[in-house]
Write an enzyme that holds these catalytic residues in place. Structure first.
Site, PDB file in Angstrom:
ATOM      1  N   HIS A 195       0.857  -1.190   0.000  1.00 57.16           N
ATOM      2  CA  HIS A 195       0.000   0.000   0.000  1.00 57.16           C
ATOM      3  C   HIS A 195       0.891   1.237   0.000  1.00 57.16           C
ATOM      4  CE1 HIS A 195      -2.906   3.013   1.261  1.00 57.16           C
ATOM      5  NE2 HIS A 195      -3.836   2.184   0.827  1.00 57.16           N
ATOM      6  N   GLU A 207      -3.628   3.413  -7.136  1.00 63.12           N
ATOM      7  CA  GLU A 207      -4.118   4.513  -6.295  1.00 63.12           C
ATOM      8  C   GLU A 207      -3.142   5.683  -6.356  1.00 63.12           C
ATOM      9  OE1 GLU A 207      -6.584   2.503  -2.756  1.00 63.12           O
ATOM     10  OE2 GLU A 207      -4.495   2.819  -2.261  1.00 63.12           O
TER      11      GLU A 207
END
Ligand code: G3P
Length: 228
Positions: free
Chosen positions: A99, A147
């Site tokens: 992430h 993202e």
């Protein structure tokens, strides 16, 4: 531990991060909401509780539960690390890896994906650019979630602010391995955002604040999946 259902696509993966709202019993309460909505609607919903709540959540829900991270470590001496085997033993269905708030070197991402594959843990690898997505797709995770970091936690969805990154990632990942699915995330808050993601070729979304910080998470979740 209850029997876990397979993650269907289009998927909505709710990353709890470490927001105050999911400290202590908050994580289980949110997971139970997600579980109820998933069961009632049949939509593919998964949840990533804070790491310290992983086992408490997997004990009580049927929807797929993801770890927020794994480290490329075997069991043994490694204080503070999260091993894929421990995540599996805690009842997780899969894990996020890399992430943008918890990045790893590319080689470590590859090691994590391979260790998880051996344990039959579902992998969703995050990437902040099209090029990184393409590079990491070569490790053959089940999913790549693109993202843009600058949109994370904001109110403008990636599908509105930068639809091209979604389309380009779908195309780039497909060119490497058509079995790797693509999610997009950052700023996703509404059913229209989720529909736009799917229309752009994504297999779903990875999101956090829209649900985790909502006054009424169930209402938001039902809105998010209304076009699926
Ligand atoms: O992992 C999901 C994520 O980073 C996006 O966060 O709050 O923009 O939905 P958010």
């Amino acid at each position: 531990m209850r029997p876990v259902v397979r993650l269907k696509t289009p998927a909505v993966i709710v990353n709890c991060k470490v927001y105050t709202e999911v400290e202590g019993s908050g994580a289980l309460n949110l997971a139970l909401v997600c579980d109820r909505v998933a069961e009632e609607t049949g939509i593919g919903i998964a949840v990533c509780p804070p790491m310290v709540e992983l086992g408490r959540v997997t004990d009580r829900v049927s929807l797929p539960v993801f770890s927020q991270n794994v480290d490329p470590r075997k069991p043994g001496s490694g204080t503070g690390y999260t091993t894929p085997t421990a995540v599996k033993a805690a009842g997780a269905y899969g894990t996020l890896i890399n992430h943008s708030e918890h990045k790893q070197p590319a080689a470590d991402v590859g090691t994590c994906v391979s260790m998880c594959r051996d344990l039959d843990l579902y992998t969703c690898v995050c990437a902040d650019t099209v090029d990184v997505a393409k590079e990491l797709a070569a490790f053959k995770p089940r999913m790549i979630a693109v993202e843009p970091p600058e949109l994370i936690g904001g109110d403008i969805s990636v599908t509105t602010a930068n639809p091209k990154i979604v389309q380009d990632t779908v195309e780039a990942v497909e060119s490497v391995d058509s079995d790797v699915m693509v999610l997009c995330g950052a700023g996703v808050k509404t059913g229209e955002d989720v529909k736009a993601a799917v229309d752009l070729g994504a297999h779903g979304v990875l999101l956090a604040s829209g649900v985790v910080k909502a006054k009424d998470p169930e209402n938001v979740l039902r809105d998010l999946i209304k076009h699926l």
